[in-house]
Design an enzyme around this catalytic site. Structure first.
Site, PDB file in Angstrom:
ATOM      1  CG  ASP A   2      -1.994  -0.714   1.318  1.00 42.88           C
ATOM      2  OD1 ASP A   2      -2.294  -1.323   0.231  1.00 42.88           O
ATOM      3  OD2 ASP A   2      -2.289  -1.315   2.376  1.00 42.88           O
ATOM      4  CG  ASP A  52      -5.134  -0.767   5.401  1.00 40.91           C
ATOM      5  OD1 ASP A  52      -6.002  -1.193   4.642  1.00 40.91           O
ATOM      6  OD2 ASP A  52      -4.523   0.161   5.288  1.00 40.91           O
ATOM      7  CG  ASP A  58      -6.809  -4.723   1.833  1.00 41.70           C
ATOM      8  OD1 ASP A  58      -7.601  -4.458   0.782  1.00 41.70           O
ATOM      9  OD2 ASP A  58      -6.525  -3.729   2.644  1.00 41.70           O
TER      10      ASP A  58
HETATM   11  P1  ATP Z   1      -3.272   3.247   0.002  1.00 39.26           P
HETATM   12  O1  ATP Z   1      -4.106   2.148  -0.633  1.00 39.26           O
HETATM   13  O2  ATP Z   1      -2.193   3.512  -0.886  1.00 39.26           O
HETATM   14  O3  ATP Z   1      -3.026   2.959   1.616  1.00 39.26           O
HETATM   15  P2  ATP Z   1      -5.406   4.537   0.745  1.00 39.26           P
HETATM   16  O4  ATP Z   1      -5.919   3.217   1.313  1.00 39.26           O
HETATM   17  O5  ATP Z   1      -5.092   5.580   1.598  1.00 39.26           O
HETATM   18  O6  ATP Z   1      -4.336   4.362  -0.193  1.00 39.26           O
HETATM   19  P3  ATP Z   1      -7.856   4.966   0.236  1.00 39.26           P
HETATM   20  O7  ATP Z   1      -8.045   5.161   1.618  1.00 39.26           O
HETATM   21  O8  ATP Z   1      -8.755   3.983  -0.436  1.00 39.26           O
HETATM   22  O9  ATP Z   1      -6.490   4.778  -0.290  1.00 39.26           O
HETATM   23  O10 ATP Z   1      -8.187   6.790  -0.397  1.00 39.26           O
HETATM   24  C1  ATP Z   1      -8.659   6.693  -1.882  1.00 39.26           C
HETATM   25  C2  ATP Z   1      -8.974   8.157  -2.127  1.00 39.26           C
HETATM   26  O11 ATP Z   1     -10.346   8.232  -1.281  1.00 39.26           O
HETATM   27  C3  ATP Z   1      -8.111   9.077  -1.630  1.00 39.26           C
HETATM   28  O12 ATP Z   1      -7.187   9.411  -2.726  1.00 39.26           O
HETATM   29  C4  ATP Z   1      -8.735  10.309  -1.360  1.00 39.26           C
HETATM   30  O13 ATP Z   1      -9.226  11.045  -2.519  1.00 39.26           O
HETATM   31  C5  ATP Z   1     -10.273   9.764  -0.991  1.00 39.26           C
HETATM   32  N1  ATP Z   1      -9.953   9.731   0.743  1.00 39.26           N
HETATM   33  C6  ATP Z   1      -9.215   9.198   1.639  1.00 39.26           C
HETATM   34  N2  ATP Z   1      -9.583   9.051   2.991  1.00 39.26           N
HETATM   35  C7  ATP Z   1     -10.572  10.079   2.763  1.00 39.26           C
HETATM   36  C8  ATP Z   1     -11.367  10.395   3.834  1.00 39.26           C
HETATM   37  N3  ATP Z   1     -11.405  10.109   5.109  1.00 39.26           N
HETATM   38  N4  ATP Z   1     -12.664  10.851   3.557  1.00 39.26           N
HETATM   39  C9  ATP Z   1     -13.025  11.098   2.177  1.00 39.26           C
HETATM   40  N5  ATP Z   1     -12.197  10.774   1.249  1.00 39.26           N
HETATM   41  C10 ATP Z   1     -11.196  10.233   1.643  1.00 39.26           C
END
Ligand code: ATP
Length: 916
Positions: A343, A646, A650
């Site tokens: 990730d 996480d 997953d």
């Molecule tokens: P990775 O897989 O690299 O760990 P991530 O799990 O943080 O990334 P996600 O959390 O799925 O990725 O986030 C995807 C998208 O959702 C982000 O690019 C952002 O635009 C949006 N996002 C992330 N967190 C939030 C939140 N708390 N509230 C609203 N939108 C969010």
């Protein structure tokens, strides 16, 4: 049941003979446990903890020292040895008998000690994996270790959590729980709060959440009704399942091999006996002792103990480097990993989010300030600006502040956030813009919300002010939010959405490596009190976007470099936008600038995907289902894959991967359950460290095998060779037993404690298909056995030839054999690298210590009158020691030459792999 009744009495509930919390209303349950909707007061919780104990299932009680010691004798080989000891005693050969009994005794002792050590190592790891629970105490939300929960505690559940105690649900939001551990039913069940009939069976009590089950979707709040052994899972199994027994495929392979080897050796000993008696006409009782000596020498009795301790020590070392192994076979797979899929957020990056850009329809602001501190300002084109000139931005900051579950706190001089860092970053932003957080929350209280999930990539909240207005705020990934909007906030009024403008801004901000969030709002009817997905499908006004920086971890950059050097490919799989992902990947040194998005992936069939994963290392906007397809495609290409995760979704990908890696900090319990390994610090560098340790453990296992099998073989070969040649035995059976006993407690154990070799991360991954007992090992056994025969028999004949007594000749032969083993131990310290050089000879304390002990014991063996009497040895001249040393050097040199050849071959293998 007893405990439960005790609790009920204590808190004023009527005594019940049956557990029927499910038949009571939530309010009644809370009242009868003397609790409230805002939880217990902390003092009361402490009092209950002291009075009723911890929320734990008792650990299986360990066998006592004596019982464990006696268990070591339960082994066919030991029976045989004891049989031999009895016969020797009957024949009045008390020294032989004593030595055989000592061999048995010492092996049992080593067995007990290593078992204890291994168990302690696993216990420590088990403690590191302990569960936390989110509770309300005194109205405040806090995390506590699950074992501190008491009846009456209000527990908050979210998707991915493991239910920490038996709960009567008080409030649920689309809660689904998988109760397979309890009911065997793997389909998640829908939960609610309504009481059910008292007779309802466990699997249908919708208003209950039982300890040990997994929340797969939604959120909930529940009151603890039973803890520890009083829980339903406590009734089924009153013992904690451990991390697992110390066993891996390699160890199983070795045990199997050990059995075969024992049979072969016993056959060989029988044949030698027959050959000696019938062909050479030796005395049958002499031949019996020779055959016993041969069997004891050749059978690697101590090997299983050495391998187990190596594994336990390695797993302990990994835990010290933040990689906690849950399933031991993963240790071996780690050494063979060829691809790590990680990730991005928090694993490769710091997860310290700071808003650096705010983009509205009319302006682009650069935001100053460091970390989460709410100090800083705004500038347009480098010129500071004041927000009174930009009233159109106010709702954007407000949306960021209110559509938010994080909290900003100041402690010990620095600012930190509790909750999701992406949300946390929006709080200081609003404060920098001059908003008053408390006032905003008071004026626009939240009525309902849709929490953020990676699947839908947005969060929405419904608010009502005090003058009859209602609004929905939404924030999320740009694509998702744009799809909900039909207009944008203009300087004066809302105007039609300018899509090309926003896409261009997204691309530009993403290319800087920033995560982009879009924020929007819409007014709704004041009587709307609930928020559903249908409410966020359209009709929003886009307020703007923010660019959030989350720099790569420095240690991740070097870990990626290390992985490359070790022939391991690193891939990044992220939920973020492709532009952001590409930019961050470039900073980390991952990939070649290519990125695939989840949508593109969906359009590919399996064959196309298999090709794509060969070329592309960055996967953006991907969801957990994509992870599963990706890992399957890579495995189909022959890769051994480690995959991080996480979220609850997953879990299938983690299970599918060769090494599933869950995040210890931000990971859900569901992910941890599915994973083979948990990272205590969520850091990519710890995966690289675990791979290094995995390789080291594998090396050490192999080193011990490569040392023990050939030396046992060598000792036996000396006797077999002498009998075949019809010679007087160059080493008596009792002497061979002595050598075996001495080396078992010293040299054979030393390699289990070795640290990593310098070049461990500079060679190709272990080929998982290659058997451990390969041609190389067979060849090594032959080589070392031949050298030992040369030393043992050669010295014996040479000494006799120059007129030495039989006792002297035998003493020289035994010492030559031991010296050969000492030098061979140095060879084995490095499986691949050269063992020449001072460092190699002095660096390892266990090796040096074991050699000092062996040398002292051999001096006693040679010169102490009692030993001379017992073992038939004699003092030898100092010149003989020089010759013996020279022989040791010869063994060392010969094996080093062989290793040099092996290295050349391995370099060839690596270069072939990088050309492919
Ligand atoms: P990775 O897989 O690299 O760990 P991530 O799990 O943080 O990334 P996600 O959390 O799925 O990725 O986030 C995807 C998208 O959702 C982000 O690019 C952002 O635009 C949006 N996002 C992330 N967190 C939030 C939140 N708390 N509230 C609203 N939108 C969010």
């Amino acid at each position: 049941m007893l405990k439960y009744r005790k609790n009920s009495v204590e808190y004023g509930a009527p005594i019940m003979t049956n557990n029927d919390w499910h038949a009571r209303s939530a309010a009644e349950t809370i009242a009868s446990l003397s609790s409230t909707h805002t939880g217990l007061e902390p003092d009361e919780a402490t009092r209950r903890l002291e009075r009723f104990g911890h929320n734990r299932l008792p650990v299986a009680s360990r066998d006592g020292w004596l019982r464990r010691f006696s268990r070591q004798f339960h082994n066919v080989l030991i029976y045989l040895l004891l049989g031999a000891a009895t016969i020797t005693a009957l024949l009045d050969h008390w020294v032989d008998c004593g030595v055989i009994v000592s061999v048995v005794f010492i092996n049992a002792l080593i067995g007990v000690i290593q078992e204890g050590r291994a168990e302690r190592a696993l216990d420590a790891i088990r403690n590191m994996l302990s569960l936390n629970a989110t509770v309300l105490r005194g109205g405040r939300r806090q995390e506590v270790p699950a074992h501190q929960l008491v009846t009456g505690d209000i527990v908050l559940l979210a998707s991915g959590d493991k239910v920490p105690a038996d709960l009567r649900l008080v409030e649920v939001r689309q809660l689904r729980i998988e109760e397979a551990t309890l009911t065997g039913e793997s389909e998640p069940v829908e939960k609610g709060v309504a009481a059910v009939d008292p007779q309802t069976v466990l699997g249908e009590r919708a208003c209950m959440a039982y300890s040990g089950t997994l929340v797969v979707y939604g959120q909930a709040r529940g009151v603890v009704v039973a803890i520890g052994t009083a829980t339903e899972i406590g009734h089924i199994s009153s013992l904690i399942a451990g991390v697992g027994v110390l066993e891996t495929p390699l160890l199983r392979q070795m045990t199997h091999f050990g059995k075969q080897l024992t049979t072969t050796i016993l056959l060989l000993a029988g044949l030698t006996f027959a050959f000696g008696v019938w062909v050479h006409g030796y005395n049958w009782s002499d031949m019996f002792f020779a055959a016993v000596g041969l069997a004891v020498a050749a059978i690697p009795e101590g090997l299983p103990a050495v391998l187990t301790i190596t594994l336990a020590l390695g797993v302990q070392r990994m835990a010290k480097r933040s990689a906690i192994v849950r399933r031991l076979p993963a240790v071996e797979s780690l050494g063979a990993v060829t691809t790590i899929c990680s990730d991005k957020t928090g694993t490769l990056t710091k997860n310290e989010m700071t808003v650096q850009r705010v983009i509205t329809a009319s302006s682009i602001f650069e935001v100053s300030g460091i970390g989460y501190a709410p100090h800083g300002g705004f500038a347009i084109d480098g010129k500071e600006t004041d927000f009174t000139e930009h009233p159109d931005t106010l709702d954007l900051f407000r949306a960021g502040l209110l559509c938010n579950d994080a909290a900003l706190n100041e402690g010990e001089g620095h600012w930190h956030i509790a909750g999701d860092p992406t949300e946390g970053a929006l709080i200081p932003l609003a404060l920098k813009a001059g908003l008053d957080a408390a006032l905003e929350h008071e004026e626009l209280p939240r009525t309902d919300h849709i929490p953020f999930e990676s699947e839908h990539r947005f969060m929405a909240t419904l608010h009502h002010d005090h003058s009859g207005h209602a609004f929905i705020f939404v924030k999320g990934a740009v694509e998702q939010v744009l799809a909900m909007c039909n207009q944008q906030r203009g300087s004066g009024e809302d105007v039609t959405l300018d899509l090309p403008y926003w896409h261009a801004q997204m691309a530009e901000t993403g290319a800087r490596g920033q995560r982009v969030l879009a924020l929007a709002m819409k007014s709704v009817e004041v009587d709307q009190r609930e928020l559903r997905f249908a409410d966020v499908e359209g009709g929003f006004t886009l307020l703007g976007m923010v660019g959030i920086s989350d720099p790569p971890r420095e240690e991740a950059i070097s870990a990626v470099r290390d992985c490359k050097a070790a022939g391991i490919r690193v891939k990044m799989i992220t939920g973020d936008h492709a532009d952001t992902a590409r930019a961050i990947a470039a900073q980390l040194g991952i990939g070649n600038g290519l990125a695939l998005t989840g949508v593109e992936l969906d359009a590919m069939d399996d064959e196309a995907l298999r090709q794509a994963v060969r070329d592309v290392d960055v996967f953006a906007r991907s969801s957990p289902e994509h992870k599963l397809r990706l890992v399957t495609a890579m495995q189909a290409n022959g890769e051994v894959v480690a995959m991080t995760g996480d979220g609850v979704n997953d879990a299938p990908a983690l299970k599918r991967a060769d090494v599933g890696v869950a995040m210890g900090g931000k990971g859900t319990e569901a992910a941890k359950e599915a994973a083979e390994m948990v990272l205590a610090d969520d850091n990519f560098a710890s995966i690289a460290a675990a791979v290094e340790e995995g390789r080291t453990i594998y090396d050490n296992l192999k080193k011990s095998i490569v040392f023990i099998l050939p030396t046992s073989g060598g000792e036996a070969a000396v006797i077999v060779a002498a009998i075949l040649m019809g010679l007087t035995l160059p080493i008596t059976p009792v002497q061979i037993l002595w050598v075996n006993m001495v080396t078992a407690i010293t040299l054979s154990l030393a390699l289990a404690f070795e640290s990593s070799e310098r070049g461990v991360m500079c060679r190709a991954p272990q080929d998982p298909r290659a058997p451990l007992l390969d041609h190389f090992l067979l060849w090594r056994i032959v080589l070392v056995s031949a050298l030992m025969v040369l030393g043992g028999v050669g010295f014996f004949l040479w000494e006799l030839g120059r007129g030495a007594s039989l006792e002297e000749a035998r003493t020289v032969a035994v010492n030559a054999l031991v010296m050969g083993e000492i030098f061979y131990l140095f060879n084995c310290r490095h499986l691949f690298e050269s063992s020449f050089g001072v460092i190699s000879f002095t660096q390892s304390r266990p090796v040096v210590l074991s050699i000092v002990i062996v040398v002292l014991l051999q001096l006693l063996f040679t010169y102490a009158p009692l030993m001379q009497h017992l073992f038939g040895t004699a003092a030898i001249e100092s010149a003989a020691w020089w010759r013996i040393l020279l022989f040791g050097g010869l063994v060392f040199g010969a094996v080093e030459m062989e290793k040099a050849g092996m290295r050349r071959w391995d370099r060839h293998r690596i270069s072939r792999r990088s050309h492919n």
